[in-house]
Design an enzyme around this catalytic site. Sequence first.
Site, mmCIF file in Angstrom:
data_model
loop_
_atom_site.group_PDB
_atom_site.id
_atom_site.type_symbol
_atom_site.label_atom_id
_atom_site.label_comp_id
_atom_site.label_asym_id
_atom_site.label_seq_id
_atom_site.Cartn_x
_atom_site.Cartn_y
_atom_site.Cartn_z
ATOM 1 N N HIS A 165 112.113 32.825 36.515
ATOM 2 C CA HIS A 165 113.414 32.340 36.977
ATOM 3 C C HIS A 165 113.841 31.100 36.201
ATOM 4 O O HIS A 165 113.022 30.249 35.848
ATOM 5 C CB HIS A 165 113.355 32.013 38.470
ATOM 6 C CG HIS A 165 113.059 33.201 39.335
ATOM 7 N ND1 HIS A 165 114.046 34.022 39.821
ATOM 8 C CD2 HIS A 165 111.890 33.702 39.787
ATOM 9 C CE1 HIS A 165 113.496 34.974 40.552
ATOM 10 N NE2 HIS A 165 112.188 34.805 40.540
ATOM 11 N N HIS A 194 114.675 43.586 45.029
ATOM 12 C CA HIS A 194 115.955 44.108 44.549
ATOM 13 C C HIS A 194 116.056 45.630 44.643
ATOM 14 O O HIS A 194 117.164 46.167 44.636
ATOM 15 C CB HIS A 194 116.199 43.662 43.105
ATOM 16 C CG HIS A 194 116.446 42.185 42.978
ATOM 17 N ND1 HIS A 194 117.698 41.642 42.812
ATOM 18 C CD2 HIS A 194 115.591 41.132 43.034
ATOM 19 C CE1 HIS A 194 117.609 40.324 42.761
ATOM 20 N NE2 HIS A 194 116.328 39.992 42.884
ATOM 21 N N ASP A 214 121.435 33.079 40.176
ATOM 22 C CA ASP A 214 120.090 32.953 40.750
ATOM 23 C C ASP A 214 119.731 31.488 40.977
ATOM 24 O O ASP A 214 119.825 30.665 40.072
ATOM 25 C CB ASP A 214 119.112 33.613 39.773
ATOM 26 C CG ASP A 214 117.650 33.451 40.148
ATOM 27 O OD1 ASP A 214 117.375 33.226 41.339
ATOM 28 O OD2 ASP A 214 116.799 33.596 39.254
#
Length: 550
Positions: A365, A75, A192
Amino acid sequence: MAEKLKIIPLGGLGEIGKNITVYEHGDDILIVDCGLCFPDGDMLGVDLVIPDFTYLEKNRNRIRAVAITHGHEDHIGAVSFLLREIAAPVYATPLTAGLIKLKLEEAGLLQSSDVREIKVGQHFSAGCFTVEFINVNHSIADAAALAIKTPQGIVIHTGDFKIDSTPVDGGIIDLPRIGQLGKKGILALLSDSTNVERPGYAMSERHVGEAFEPLFRNFDHRIIVTTFASNVHRLQQVIDCAARHDRRVAITGRSMENILRLSAELGYMKIPDGVMIDVSMIRTVPANKLVIITTGSQGEPMSALYRIAFSSHKLIDILPGDRVIVSASPVPGNEKTVSKMINELVRRGAEVVYEKLADVHVSGHACQEELKLMIALCKPKYFIPLHGEYRHLKAHAALARSCGIPPENIIITDVGRVLELGGRSFKHTATVPSGRVLVDGLGVGDVGSVVLRDRKHLASDGLLVVVLTVDSASGEIIAGPDIITRGFIYVKESEDFIEQLRQVVLQAIGGDNKNSDWQAMKSAIRASLSDYLYKKTKRGPMILPVITEV
């Protein structure tokens, strides 16, 4: 006609990493994230892969800001490359901003760049956009989702997230704020997709700290822990566990040293007094009183743990009885190198504890139930899965349908496609330049498909060089042909074969050659040798004729 909101992913779709999304409305452009990915196994010699910035360079005067969700390489890794080409303020939470500044300092761009810190709960304006940072949990501190207010409505860009009800730092994801925005009405949710194939919930980061306890308790040898350098909460738990068991802690690995220093300065880590020692002092500490935290959880050949495993580290070598805790899971593509490193550690007498043997790692995640909750809170008109290979995007789309999002409002898009949202519909209108730009040393983009093809050719079949010296006036051969090979055959053991190749060359150019068309001569040599070599060996090395005039 009213302007529409354009969303243009330049990375992060159909791939893991290289995340960057462009939001455009009228004359204003907002960039969210700017990451890199690491090269595939067939990208020989390539160091990094970054997004194609061609579209952004052409529209540099319209770029109002860059907003970064968190400090992972996928990122922020390409920010320094982007800021070489454009001038725009970069907004990020304090730890993320600190990591970006370290990168810019290394690239010599810190003085000319504008990096602005913003805390979760705050917002900034960039042209027609207003961007609010919302606290989320992830495997790095200071991660944020973005609520982007546009003339067409609010867009939620989650970045990487999970829902951790017992985070190490106490900063629980701000679900109430996301719910408030959902009640106001969300135009689009970009979410995501990394863990969409995993059912249930991701385990809390605090669970790893609990798993460390029995591994530290009553153990009489050294403990070596490797994890992602950026996982500040994991580092904190290792240090706290070491302190509870009266062990000193040494850090090795430049990236980990930088992040530890930065996070301590910013208050994201609390280091107990007297626990940390310099790595040069480890031999003064008894083995049962020492913990070494190191980089190398992905088996990178230049990382500290890899060098320790293969006895090339200056200060540390594996001792029989050492316990090595690999507190990370291999990133897809790194499984072989991690396995090779673990095997070498075991061969040298270490006990290796990794994810398959104990709960020493949890994902950062969201899994299926957390993704569903995000969709339920936002209740978006449009749902756009991000961050994943195509199978992840497809699975996330199916998950959104199960949550009541109409199939016609679920959009699986592609890198480089322009998506327009506005009024009561959406459409894909065009494509912009996109793809992978390869970084090799200091060269950015100068390694293309042709160079990669040549490298693969050399790697698979080797190189054969034919050297001739000719008279510039008469065109007669004065010396040669000499045959040089690399990665094809060993010349000293193949003298008869080399002599056959010389004869093939002489026949190709007609023996006592009087021709001064060197390009035609080179082509004849290449063609004749290529045919001969394939018939004799079924191999096709790269053939380079070199003709020197005297």
